[in-house]
Enzyme design. Structure first.
Site, PDB file in Angstrom:
ATOM      1  N   ARG A  98      10.765  38.092 -54.904  1.00 14.26           N
ATOM      2  CA  ARG A  98       9.623  38.379 -54.038  1.00 14.26           C
ATOM      3  C   ARG A  98       8.687  39.442 -54.589  1.00 14.26           C
ATOM      4  NH1 ARG A  98      13.870  37.481 -50.003  1.00 14.26           N
ATOM      5  NH2 ARG A  98      13.576  35.297 -49.452  1.00 14.26           N
ATOM      6  N   TRP A 119      11.029  36.875 -43.584  1.00 14.44           N
ATOM      7  CA  TRP A 119      10.841  37.959 -44.553  1.00 14.44           C
ATOM      8  C   TRP A 119       9.362  38.255 -44.810  1.00 14.44           C
ATOM      9  CZ3 TRP A 119       7.859  36.309 -48.467  1.00 14.44           C
ATOM     10  CH2 TRP A 119       7.877  34.937 -48.776  1.00 14.44           C
ATOM     11  N   GLU A 166       7.503  32.892 -53.915  1.00 11.96           N
ATOM     12  CA  GLU A 166       7.314  33.831 -52.812  1.00 11.96           C
ATOM     13  C   GLU A 166       6.823  35.205 -53.264  1.00 11.96           C
ATOM     14  OE1 GLU A 166      11.073  33.889 -50.816  1.00 11.96           O
ATOM     15  OE2 GLU A 166      11.033  31.749 -50.349  1.00 11.96           O
ATOM     16  N   GLU A 199      25.107  36.804 -46.232  1.00 12.34           N
ATOM     17  CA  GLU A 199      25.792  35.582 -45.822  1.00 12.34           C
ATOM     18  C   GLU A 199      27.067  35.342 -46.636  1.00 12.34           C
ATOM     19  OE1 GLU A 199      22.572  35.760 -46.676  1.00 12.34           O
ATOM     20  OE2 GLU A 199      21.832  35.838 -44.608  1.00 12.34           O
ATOM     21  N   GLY A 202      22.672  39.076 -49.927  1.00 13.29           N
ATOM     22  CA  GLY A 202      23.988  38.460 -49.923  1.00 13.29           C
ATOM     23  C   GLY A 202      24.742  38.647 -48.633  1.00 13.29           C
ATOM     24  N   ASN A 205      21.449  40.877 -41.550  1.00 10.75           N
ATOM     25  CA  ASN A 205      22.495  40.496 -40.613  1.00 10.75           C
ATOM     26  C   ASN A 205      23.893  40.936 -41.046  1.00 10.75           C
ATOM     27  OD1 ASN A 205      21.634  38.054 -42.460  1.00 10.75           O
ATOM     28  ND2 ASN A 205      23.847  37.871 -42.158  1.00 10.75           N
ATOM     29  N   ASP A 219      21.712  35.596 -36.183  1.00  6.83           N
ATOM     30  CA  ASP A 219      21.015  35.699 -37.462  1.00  6.83           C
ATOM     31  C   ASP A 219      19.568  36.153 -37.266  1.00  6.83           C
ATOM     32  OD1 ASP A 219      21.306  35.520 -40.300  1.00  6.83           O
ATOM     33  OD2 ASP A 219      20.021  33.744 -40.295  1.00  6.83           O
ATOM     34  N   LYS A 231      12.603  39.240 -36.372  1.00  4.07           N
ATOM     35  CA  LYS A 231      12.924  37.842 -36.143  1.00  4.07           C
ATOM     36  C   LYS A 231      13.127  37.573 -34.663  1.00  4.07           C
ATOM     37  CE  LYS A 231      15.704  35.639 -39.018  1.00  4.07           C
ATOM     38  NZ  LYS A 231      16.868  35.357 -39.909  1.00  4.07           N
TER      39      LYS A 231
END
Length: 599
Positions: free
Chosen positions: A154, A425, A105, A216, A214, A306, A349, A377
């Site tokens: 990235r 992203w 990516e 999540e 991180g 998020n 999310d 998003k």
């Protein structure tokens, strides 16, 4: 070797689960947030010299010296050799195979004829940008890692004779740009606490700016500036404010900043707030992508991800600032300046993940205004006043929207966009010639299934539910959005959901890639497709353009993507004009300068 299982979206028609563990794990943990670099060698340019050199590099249209080419993140190349009239003559000049066929990516950097690119599992390779010949390679010896969405990186920063990269094991490393030898490393966040670094870093004003991922895993997100020479911490801004910093509860909003209703039970949240007074300590707010910098205003502007847990909002009452927000801080001090929250109390999310972009556009009264835009998003492009953060406009939806902001339920709630977006992203491109932002979009209908009562078990994921594919058709949309009006000017339908990035050029072109291995070129104004190339893997990385010896190139990584499970490969591809229209009469000779052996 300790392996930490990493689970996240790998969506085609249903939720997939996969595990990743970094190779070469040593089991070292280090000290989190000390700001003390290991093995520091204060060599090379001073920060003042480095900043001066960076200004020179930015002024040279042949270079691509930072993640977004410059600090605006416009991903706009001033080069004009390639145009709508000759792009059909674009042919492969060289390819380099990394030997690491994982999700790829990264966006390369090119300065003075040398390309630097990061790979999965945190290798950095320096290549001759005209031939693809390898000059050196750095291979990180990673500690234990925990990360969602693949072992990706990235992008890197080049500044003052050094290359800077955030690693999956939570370290920021500085490498000698001439040799690849490590100058210093510093622990930014500890993996056993859920921290990782996979976003692109940016270097400016003697500082290296890095955000942690991180969200999540129950982290407390932050953006940190390190001294580019010494690696010492200069400032840190927490993306989840403490009670002493004003708290993360916000105004308990029932609408977003543009008046769209966000379904939530404020009464229940307020009643539950006393049960979770310390929820902010594990509130998420990671950063997926590169910051933008306005040096005139002295601002660092970025998008925040998020809150945590993702779907179960019962354990985090309030608006959950500054999650799902565009935020500006002072470049010198890291102090808060302003924010706009795209979704208060997000339980879908639908975080802000694509990089912010700086441009000038029309304000609400028709006057010219310095603005910042971000493709959400949510499926909208947000345009704000750059100095104040005040909303200017929100675009028309660039993907289908259905049942927006309906609360997840144990039985499942269908809502569009799905959890990948909207725009993921993927960095957008902006052309000052057209005034359009070029946005990669996904159509992935999903069911949002609430599974309340999860407790945080670090470093395991803390989702509070699941995103489940509905079995309906999925596809991608590539859109040109006029930021002065919010209108979608043109839109192209592609077979698969789009994740990767875009490039615009002064030759009137825009480039992007697809999951089915295509690199595509469009007319930036009309949207007419002009050229394509079939790669060996999904083209899920942002293209760039640069010049060497008067010849313009377009380059991109083609290695696939984990989230949409596109075909994996390990290629870096570079293209230039062959024959008529090229700066050199000699035909481009395809060179395969592959790295031999595995990772």
């Amino acid at each position: 070797m300790r392996a930490v299982v990493d689970r996240r979206l790998c969506l085609s028609a249903a939720l997939c689960v996969a595990g990743f563990a970094a190779a070469g794990c040593k089991g070292r943990e280090g000290n989190q947030n000390t700001g003390q670099p290991a093995g520091s060698r204060a060599t090379g340019m001073s920060n003042a010299q480095a900043d001066s050199a960076m200004r020179v590099a930015l002024a040279d249209s042949a270079n691509w010296p930072s993640y977004g080419r410059d600090y605006t993140n416009q991903r706009f190349s001033p080069l004009t050799q390639l145009s709508a009239s000759n792009v059909r003559g674009l042919t492969l000049a060289w390819k380099y195979k990394t030997g690491i066929p994982r999700a790829f990516e990264a966006s390369p950097i090119v300065v003075n004829g040398t390309m630097y690119i990061s790979t999965p599992l945190n290798h950095v390779v320096a290549l001759d940008a005209a031939t693809g010949q390898k000059k050196w390679e750095y291979a990180a010896q990673l500690d234990t890692t925990v990360h969602c969405c693949g072992p990706v990186n990235r992008g890197i920063a080049l500044y003052g004779g050094r290359v800077y990269m955030g690693q999956l094991d939570g370290k920021l490393v500085a490498l000698d740009a001439g040799t690849g030898v490590k100058a210093w490393e510093v622990k930014v966040g500890a993996p056993h606490e859920g921290y990782t670094l996979n976003g692109a870093v940016v270097a400016v004003d003697g500082k290296v700016l890095v955000g942690v991922s991180g969200g999540e895993y129950g982290i407390r997100g932050h953006v940190t500036a390190y001294d580019a020479v010494t690696g010492q911490q200069v400032w840190r801004f927490y993306t989840i404010p403490s009670p002493e910093e004003g708290g993360w509860w916000g105004k308990w909003s029932t609408t977003d900043a543009f008046g769209t209703r966000v379904h939530r039970d404020r009464s229940r949240e307020r009643a539950d707030s006393a049960k979770y007074p310390d929820a902010w300590k594990t509130g998420g707010g990671g950063m997926w992508q590169a910051v933008a910098v306005d040096r005139d205003l002295g601002l660092v502007i970025f998008a925040v991800g998020n809150p945590s847990p993702d779907l179960d909002g019962s354990q985090r009452p309030g608006d959950n600032l500054y999650a799902n927000s565009i935020v500006a801080v002072d470049l010198k001090t890291g102090k808060y300046k302003w924010h706009l929250q795209e979704i208060p109390h997000d339980v879908w999310d639908l975080d802000a993940t694509s990089p912010v972009v700086l441009f000038d556009t029309k304000g609400s009264s028709g006057q010219s205004v310095k603005a910042v835009g971000q493709a959400g998003k949510t499926g909208w492009v947000y345009v704000l006043d750059r100095a104040t953060g005040k909303p200017i406009r929100r675009s028309d939806a660039f993907v289908p929207q259905t049942n927006m902001f309906a609360e997840p339920t144990p039985a499942g709630t269908r809502m569009l966009p799905g959890a990948n977006g909207g725009s993921e992203w993927s960095p957008t491109a902006y052309s000052p010639q057209t005034g359009y932002m070029y946005v990669l979009g996904l159509h992935q209908p999903m069911m949002y299934v609430l599974q309340p009562g999860d407790t945080l078990q670090k470093p395991a994921m803390w989702m509070g539910g699941a995103f489940i594919g509905s079995g309906e058709p999925q596809y991608g949309l590539f859109s040109a959005v006029d930021v002065s009006t919010g209108k979608v000017v043109w839109q192209k339908h592609v077979a698969d959901p789009m994740i990767g990035g875009a490039l615009a050029t002064a030759g009137g072109l825009v480039f992007t890639g697809t999951a089915d291995k295509q690199l595509l070129a469009y007319d930036a104004k009309s949207g007419a497709q002009l050229w394509s190339y079939a790669a060996s893997g999904g083209v899920n990385a942002p293209p760039i353009s640069y010049a060497v010896n008067g010849k313009q190139y377009v380059a991109v990584a083609a290695g696939g993507n984990y989230q949409i499970n596109s075909p994996r490969s390990d290629e870096v591809l570079a293209f230039t004009l062959n024959g008529a229209g090229a700066a050199s009469a000699a035909p481009a000779r395809v060179q395969d300068t592959s790295r031999k052996g595995g990772p």
